[in-house]
Design a protein around this motif. Structure first.
Motif, PDB file in Angstrom:
ATOM      1  N   THR A  58       0.833  -1.209   0.000  1.00  0.00           N
ATOM      2  CA  THR A  58       0.000   0.000   0.000  1.00  0.00           C
ATOM      3  C   THR A  58       0.865   1.257   0.000  1.00  0.00           C
ATOM      4  OG1 THR A  58      -1.795  -1.149   1.135  1.00  0.00           O
ATOM      5  CG2 THR A  58      -1.799   1.258   1.251  1.00  0.00           C
ATOM      6  N   ILE A  59       1.880   1.268   0.843  1.00  0.00           N
ATOM      7  CA  ILE A  59       2.762   2.440   0.912  1.00  0.00           C
ATOM      8  C   ILE A  59       3.539   2.585  -0.393  1.00  0.00           C
ATOM      9  CG2 ILE A  59       4.765   3.453   2.094  1.00  0.00           C
ATOM     10  CD1 ILE A  59       3.608   2.169   4.703  1.00  0.00           C
ATOM     11  N   TYR A  60       3.938   1.479  -0.996  1.00  0.00           N
ATOM     12  CA  TYR A  60       4.658   1.568  -2.269  1.00  0.00           C
ATOM     13  C   TYR A  60       3.737   2.113  -3.368  1.00  0.00           C
ATOM     14  CZ  TYR A  60       8.029   0.695  -5.900  1.00  0.00           C
ATOM     15  OH  TYR A  60       8.919   0.881  -6.936  1.00  0.00           O
ATOM     16  N   ASP A  76       9.269  10.900  -1.195  1.00  0.00           N
ATOM     17  CA  ASP A  76      10.340  10.726  -0.221  1.00  0.00           C
ATOM     18  C   ASP A  76       9.788  10.325   1.140  1.00  0.00           C
ATOM     19  OD1 ASP A  76      13.221  10.794   0.145  1.00  0.00           O
ATOM     20  OD2 ASP A  76      12.835  12.449   1.545  1.00  0.00           O
ATOM     21  N   MET A  77       8.654  10.876   1.501  1.00  0.00           N
ATOM     22  CA  MET A  77       8.029  10.487   2.770  1.00  0.00           C
ATOM     23  C   MET A  77       7.588   9.018   2.722  1.00  0.00           C
ATOM     24  SD  MET A  77       8.169  12.806   5.073  1.00  0.00           S
ATOM     25  CE  MET A  77       6.862  12.283   6.161  1.00  0.00           C
ATOM     26  N   ALA A  78       7.028   8.568   1.609  1.00  0.00           N
ATOM     27  CA  ALA A  78       6.648   7.154   1.484  1.00  0.00           C
ATOM     28  C   ALA A  78       7.890   6.277   1.585  1.00  0.00           C
ATOM     29  CB  ALA A  78       5.908   6.918   0.174  1.00  0.00           C
ATOM     30  N   ARG A  79       8.985   6.714   0.947  1.00  0.00           N
ATOM     31  CA  ARG A  79      10.252   5.967   1.055  1.00  0.00           C
ATOM     32  C   ARG A  79      10.690   5.878   2.511  1.00  0.00           C
ATOM     33  NH1 ARG A  79      14.966   7.378   2.897  1.00  0.00           N
ATOM     34  NH2 ARG A  79      14.575   9.562   2.430  1.00  0.00           N
ATOM     35  N   LYS A  80      10.547   6.971   3.249  1.00  0.00           N
ATOM     36  CA  LYS A  80      10.939   6.973   4.659  1.00  0.00           C
ATOM     37  C   LYS A  80      10.065   6.026   5.478  1.00  0.00           C
ATOM     38  CE  LYS A  80      13.023  11.531   4.787  1.00  0.00           C
ATOM     39  NZ  LYS A  80      13.176  12.789   5.524  1.00  0.00           N
ATOM     40  N   PHE A  81       8.787   5.955   5.174  1.00  0.00           N
ATOM     41  CA  PHE A  81       7.918   5.014   5.894  1.00  0.00           C
ATOM     42  C   PHE A  81       8.303   3.569   5.590  1.00  0.00           C
ATOM     43  CE2 PHE A  81       5.139   8.504   7.047  1.00  0.00           C
ATOM     44  CZ  PHE A  81       4.623   8.082   8.269  1.00  0.00           C
ATOM     45  N   LEU A  82       8.698   3.282   4.351  1.00  0.00           N
ATOM     46  CA  LEU A  82       9.183   1.938   4.025  1.00  0.00           C
ATOM     47  C   LEU A  82      10.460   1.637   4.804  1.00  0.00           C
ATOM     48  CD1 LEU A  82       8.488   1.981   0.192  1.00  0.00           C
ATOM     49  CD2 LEU A  82       7.251   0.638   1.916  1.00  0.00           C
ATOM     50  N   GLN A  83      11.353   2.615   4.862  1.00  0.00           N
ATOM     51  CA  GLN A  83      12.589   2.451   5.626  1.00  0.00           C
ATOM     52  C   GLN A  83      12.275   2.223   7.102  1.00  0.00           C
ATOM     53  OE1 GLN A  83      15.366   5.681   5.195  1.00  0.00           O
ATOM     54  NE2 GLN A  83      16.840   4.799   6.610  1.00  0.00           N
ATOM     55  N   MET A  84      11.338   3.008   7.641  1.00  0.00           N
ATOM     56  CA  MET A  84      10.972   2.868   9.046  1.00  0.00           C
ATOM     57  C   MET A  84      10.310   1.516   9.305  1.00  0.00           C
ATOM     58  SD  MET A  84       9.052   5.574  11.549  1.00  0.00           S
ATOM     59  CE  MET A  84       7.432   5.446  10.850  1.00  0.00           C
ATOM     60  N   GLY A  85       9.564   0.996   8.341  1.00  0.00           N
ATOM     61  CA  GLY A  85       9.007  -0.346   8.483  1.00  0.00           C
ATOM     62  C   GLY A  85      10.102  -1.377   8.658  1.00  0.00           C
ATOM     63  N   ARG A 135      12.287  -8.080   6.323  1.00  0.00           N
ATOM     64  CA  ARG A 135      12.727  -8.447   4.976  1.00  0.00           C
ATOM     65  C   ARG A 135      11.756  -7.916   3.928  1.00  0.00           C
ATOM     66  NH1 ARG A 135      11.604 -11.180   1.011  1.00  0.00           N
ATOM     67  NH2 ARG A 135       9.816 -12.216   1.934  1.00  0.00           N
ATOM     68  N   ILE A 136      10.469  -8.001   4.209  1.00  0.00           N
ATOM     69  CA  ILE A 136       9.430  -7.525   3.281  1.00  0.00           C
ATOM     70  C   ILE A 136       9.563  -6.017   3.079  1.00  0.00           C
ATOM     71  CG2 ILE A 136       6.929  -7.145   3.084  1.00  0.00           C
ATOM     72  CD1 ILE A 136       6.673  -9.983   4.494  1.00  0.00           C
ATOM     73  N   PHE A 137       9.686  -5.274   4.172  1.00  0.00           N
ATOM     74  CA  PHE A 137       9.833  -3.821   4.065  1.00  0.00           C
ATOM     75  C   PHE A 137      11.148  -3.445   3.385  1.00  0.00           C
ATOM     76  CE2 PHE A 137       6.287  -3.112   7.003  1.00  0.00           C
ATOM     77  CZ  PHE A 137       5.734  -1.969   6.446  1.00  0.00           C
ATOM     78  N   LYS A 138      12.213  -4.180   3.682  1.00  0.00           N
ATOM     79  CA  LYS A 138      13.520  -3.879   3.075  1.00  0.00           C
ATOM     80  C   LYS A 138      13.451  -4.015   1.565  1.00  0.00           C
ATOM     81  CE  LYS A 138      18.200  -3.519   3.380  1.00  0.00           C
ATOM     82  NZ  LYS A 138      18.606  -3.144   2.054  1.00  0.00           N
ATOM     83  N   GLN A 139      12.751  -5.023   1.083  1.00  0.00           N
ATOM     84  CA  GLN A 139      12.610  -5.231  -0.360  1.00  0.00           C
ATOM     85  C   GLN A 139      11.915  -4.028  -1.010  1.00  0.00           C
ATOM     86  OE1 GLN A 139      10.037  -8.508  -1.473  1.00  0.00           O
ATOM     87  NE2 GLN A 139      11.157  -8.812  -3.382  1.00  0.00           N
ATOM     88  N   LYS A 140      10.838  -3.553  -0.426  1.00  0.00           N
ATOM     89  CA  LYS A 140      10.114  -2.402  -0.976  1.00  0.00           C
ATOM     90  C   LYS A 140      10.919  -1.112  -0.822  1.00  0.00           C
ATOM     91  CE  LYS A 140       6.291  -4.089  -2.590  1.00  0.00           C
ATOM     92  NZ  LYS A 140       6.092  -4.147  -4.031  1.00  0.00           N
ATOM     93  N   TRP A 141      11.610  -0.962   0.304  1.00  0.00           N
ATOM     94  CA  TRP A 141      12.441   0.213   0.516  1.00  0.00           C
ATOM     95  C   TRP A 141      13.553   0.278  -0.535  1.00  0.00           C
ATOM     96  CZ3 TRP A 141      16.853   0.260   4.540  1.00  0.00           C
ATOM     97  CH2 TRP A 141      17.491   1.499   4.553  1.00  0.00           C
ATOM     98  N   ASP A 142      14.219  -0.855  -0.774  1.00  0.00           N
ATOM     99  CA  ASP A 142      15.266  -0.900  -1.805  1.00  0.00           C
ATOM    100  C   ASP A 142      14.696  -0.558  -3.178  1.00  0.00           C
ATOM    101  OD1 ASP A 142      17.240  -1.580   0.025  1.00  0.00           O
ATOM    102  OD2 ASP A 142      17.199  -3.722  -0.457  1.00  0.00           O
ATOM    103  N   GLN A 143      13.535  -1.093  -3.471  1.00  0.00           N
ATOM    104  CA  GLN A 143      12.865  -0.814  -4.747  1.00  0.00           C
ATOM    105  C   GLN A 143      12.585   0.686  -4.889  1.00  0.00           C
ATOM    106  OE1 GLN A 143       9.555  -3.525  -5.033  1.00  0.00           O
ATOM    107  NE2 GLN A 143       8.920  -2.726  -7.003  1.00  0.00           N
ATOM    108  N   ALA A 144      12.120   1.297  -3.813  1.00  0.00           N
ATOM    109  CA  ALA A 144      11.781   2.723  -3.848  1.00  0.00           C
ATOM    110  C   ALA A 144      13.023   3.588  -4.036  1.00  0.00           C
ATOM    111  CB  ALA A 144      11.043   3.126  -2.569  1.00  0.00           C
ATOM    112  N   LYS A 145      14.052   3.340  -3.250  1.00  0.00           N
ATOM    113  CA  LYS A 145      15.214   4.231  -3.306  1.00  0.00           C
ATOM    114  C   LYS A 145      16.023   4.073  -4.587  1.00  0.00           C
ATOM    115  CE  LYS A 145      18.156   1.415  -0.318  1.00  0.00           C
ATOM    116  NZ  LYS A 145      18.874   1.352   0.943  1.00  0.00           N
ATOM    117  N   GLN A 146      15.756   3.016  -5.349  1.00  0.00           N
ATOM    118  CA  GLN A 146      16.447   2.817  -6.631  1.00  0.00           C
ATOM    119  C   GLN A 146      15.549   3.117  -7.831  1.00  0.00           C
ATOM    120  OE1 GLN A 146      17.781  -1.247  -6.278  1.00  0.00           O
ATOM    121  NE2 GLN A 146      19.046  -0.789  -4.511  1.00  0.00           N
TER     122      GLN A 146
END
Length: 163
Positions: A58-60, A76-85, A135-146
């Motif tokens: 949802t956040i992605y 960027d805020m959505a990326r930060k929420f993924l990182q915080m997850g 692990r789930i959040f890290k995958q989406k966070w990596d996807q977002a920041k790249q």
């Protein structure tokens, strides 16, 4: 430029005033910057892997919608929420109850991360559910920041408003 904590976050609408936003480091401002905090926070959950999967997806989707609208601050805020997850899930995976440091946070350090002179509590045996949520959040966070559009909009934002 570093994140500006001197702003009155109760009154600033960063959608109307993106020039006031600073990316900062890591998750800085994630629970301050409106209206994005109000739009993203209700979807941020990591209790179980299933909940983390739904939350991160949802956040992605919000992240992609912000990019589509050329709203870098929202993205960027959505990326930060993924990182915080990721970071909060890892903390709960490593420390029962999520408490990493011993003792209270000094009054003048509330809202800031770090030990602030406190000892780190010993790690508990890893909680496999929280580790999977991380692990789930890290995958989406990596996807977002790249994401190519995120990288392009970040460069444009930093060029226009300063780093």
């Amino acid at each position: 430029m570093p994140f500006d904590y001197t702003l009155d976050f109760r009154t600033v609408d960063f959608r109307q005033h993106p020039e006031l936003y600073r990316v900062g480091k890591g998750e800085q401002g994630v629970l301050l910057v409106q209206p994005y905090k109000g739009e993203i926070l209700p979807h941020w959950r990591f209790r179980t892997p299933e909940v983390a999967q739904e939350s991160s997806e949802t956040i992605y989707k919000l992240f992609e919608a912000y990019l589509e609208a050329n709203d870098f601050v929202g993205a960027d805020m959505a990326r930060k929420f993924l990182q915080m997850g990721f970071t909060r899930s890892r903390r709960y995976a490593n420390h029962k109850g999520g408490k990493k440091y011993d003792g209270p946070v000094p009054a003048d350090k509330k809202g800031q991360s770090g030990a602030h002179g406190r000892d780190e509590l010993p790690r508990a045996p890893e909680d496999p559910e929280k580790a999977e949520a991380a692990r789930i959040f890290k995958q989406k966070w990596d996807q977002a920041k790249q994401h190519p559009a995120y990288l392009a909009q970040r460069l444009e934002f930093e060029t226009r408003y300063g780093k």
